[in-house]
Enzyme design. Structure first.
Site, short mmCIF file in Angstrom:
data_model
loop_
_atom_site.label_atom_id
_atom_site.label_comp_id
_atom_site.label_asym_id
_atom_site.label_seq_id
_atom_site.Cartn_x
_atom_site.Cartn_y
_atom_site.Cartn_z
N ARG A 1 -6.09 0.82 4.05
CA ARG A 1 -4.97 1.37 3.28
C ARG A 1 -4.62 0.48 2.09
O ARG A 1 -4.23 1.00 1.04
CB ARG A 1 -3.76 1.60 4.19
CG ARG A 1 -3.26 0.40 4.99
CD ARG A 1 -2.27 0.88 6.04
NE ARG A 1 -1.61 -0.16 6.80
CZ ARG A 1 -2.08 -0.74 7.90
NH1 ARG A 1 -3.27 -0.38 8.36
NH2 ARG A 1 -1.39 -1.65 8.55
N HIS B 1 0.83 -1.21 0.00
CA HIS B 1 0.00 0.00 0.00
C HIS B 1 0.86 1.26 0.00
O HIS B 1 2.00 1.26 0.46
CB HIS B 1 -0.93 0.01 1.21
CG HIS B 1 -0.22 0.05 2.53
ND1 HIS B 1 0.29 1.21 3.07
CD2 HIS B 1 0.08 -0.93 3.42
CE1 HIS B 1 0.88 0.96 4.22
NE2 HIS B 1 0.77 -0.34 4.45
N GLU C 1 -1.43 -6.81 7.46
CA GLU C 1 -0.10 -6.57 8.02
C GLU C 1 0.08 -7.44 9.26
O GLU C 1 -0.89 -7.89 9.87
CB GLU C 1 0.01 -5.08 8.40
CG GLU C 1 1.32 -4.67 9.06
CD GLU C 1 2.55 -4.93 8.22
OE1 GLU C 1 2.90 -6.12 8.07
OE2 GLU C 1 3.15 -3.97 7.73
N HIS D 1 0.66 -5.49 2.48
CA HIS D 1 1.45 -4.74 3.45
C HIS D 1 2.91 -5.19 3.44
O HIS D 1 3.24 -6.25 2.91
CB HIS D 1 0.85 -4.91 4.84
CG HIS D 1 -0.60 -4.57 4.88
ND1 HIS D 1 -1.07 -3.33 5.24
CD2 HIS D 1 -1.70 -5.31 4.58
CE1 HIS D 1 -2.38 -3.31 5.15
NE2 HIS D 1 -2.79 -4.50 4.75
N ARG E 1 11.25 -5.45 14.27
CA ARG E 1 10.75 -5.06 12.96
C ARG E 1 11.26 -5.94 11.83
O ARG E 1 10.55 -6.17 10.86
CB ARG E 1 11.14 -3.60 12.65
CG ARG E 1 10.52 -2.58 13.58
CD ARG E 1 10.78 -1.17 13.08
NE ARG E 1 10.08 -0.92 11.82
CZ ARG E 1 10.33 0.12 11.03
NH1 ARG E 1 11.27 0.98 11.35
NH2 ARG E 1 9.65 0.29 9.91
N ARG E 2 12.49 -6.45 11.94
CA ARG E 2 13.10 -7.10 10.79
C ARG E 2 13.46 -8.58 10.98
O ARG E 2 13.79 -9.25 10.02
CB ARG E 2 14.36 -6.33 10.37
CG ARG E 2 14.06 -5.02 9.66
CD ARG E 2 13.42 -5.28 8.30
NE ARG E 2 13.00 -4.04 7.66
CZ ARG E 2 11.77 -3.58 7.68
NH1 ARG E 2 10.82 -4.24 8.33
NH2 ARG E 2 11.44 -2.46 7.06
#
Length: 233
Positions: free
Chosen positions: A58, A9, A121, A191, A148-149
Site C-alpha cells: 500500500r 499511504h 506500519e 504509514h 491505537r493512540r
C-alpha cells in the site's frame, strides 16, 4: 536547504473494511488510488531526488502513483543493494541481477526508490485482521483507543508507538539524514504510525502531545531542513 516530504499511504482495502491491518500486506482501495494521485499532484512541483517506502504494497503503490504525477518525468525504479540479496532464493537473486540498467540515458532518467522494513506500519499483533467495531465491543472502546493512540502501550503481541520509533528514528538518522545533509530532497511514503513516530521526533512532541496526532491518508506533509533545524510548511 533540503525537503523531506512525508505521506501516509492512501486508503487501503482494509482501511475501508474497518479491519486492523498492521503488517498484513493489502493493497489500496479505489479511493486510496485517487488519494495517492491527488497527493502526487500536490507535490508535483517540488524537487525530489530519492523515494523511500516501506516493504508493504500500500505504501509502494502510493509512491508509484504519486510519482506518476511528478513534473520531473523521471521514472521511479527500485534499488536493490548487496545486503538485500543475502538470503534470497535463486529466483529472487536472479531478478536482482537481471534488473540492472545498462543504458546511460535510462540511468540518468530514473528516480531511485528504496524499500525498508523499518518504515512499515507498527505491527498490531493479535489484532491484525480483526474488525475494529467488534474489537471495541469485546475489549471496550477505551482500551482499543489506548492500543491505537498511546505511546507505550502495545496491543497484545504487537508494537507500541514507542517500539515503532525504535526502528523508524534510526532509519531517519542513519539513512535519510545523510542524503538530506548532502542537499537531496526526499519523499517518504509510509504509514500512520511509522510517520507519527517520525513527526513526533521532528516536531519535538511529548508523549502526551502525540496522542492527538493524526496523519491523514494521501496528504503530503512537507518539512524544510536548513542549518541543522526543521521547519514544517
Amino acid at each position: 536547504m533540503s525537503l523531506l516530504i512525508l505521506m501516509r499511504h492512501g486508503q487501503s482495502m482494509w482501511n475501508a473494511a474497518g479491519f486492523f491491518t498492521g503488517w498484513v500486506d493489502v493493497p489500496l482501495s479505489i479511493k486510496g488510488i485517487d488519494e495517492a494521485r491527488e497527493g502526487g499532484k500536490a507535490i508535483a512541483h517540488l524537487p525530489i531526488d530519492e523515494v523511500h517506502v516501506s516493504m508493504l504494497i500500500r505504501a509502494q503503490m502510493t509512491a508509484m502513483i504519486a510519482m506518476s504525477e511528478h513534473n520531473s518525468g523521471r521514472t521511479p525504479v527500485f534499488q536493490y543493494s548487496q545486503e538485500m540479496e543475502e538470503g534470497l532464493s535463486e529466483n529472487e537473486a536472479r531478478m536482482r541481477q537481471w534488473s540492472q540498467i545498462r543504458g546511460d540515458a535510462a540511468k540518468d532518467s530514473i528516480l531511485p526508490v528504496h524499500a525498508a522494513w523499518q518504515l512499515n506500519e507498527r505491527m498490531y499483533g493479535d489484532l491484525q485482521g480483526l474488525d475494529k467495531d467488534e474489537t471495541r465491543k469485546q475489549y471496550g472502546a477505551e482500551q482499543v483507543h489506548v492500543w491505537r493512540r498511546s505511546f507505550d502501550v502495545p496491543p497484545p503481541n504487537g508494537e507500541s508507538l514507542e517500539l515503532t520509533a525504535e526502528r523508524t528514528i534510526p532509519y531517519l538518522e542513519n539513512t535519510l539524514m545523510p542524503s538530506i545533509e548532502a542537499g537531496k530532497n526526499l519523499f517518504v511514503a509510509a504509514h500512520g504510525n511509522s510517520l507519527r513516530s517520525i513527526i513526533m521526533h521532528l516536531d519535538g512532541l511529548s508523549k502526551e502531545e502525540v496522542l492527538g496526532l493524526e496523519v491523514p491518508t494521501g496528504v503530503p506533509i512537507v518539512y524544510r531542513y536548513s542549518a541543522g533545524s526543521w521547519k514544517r510548511e
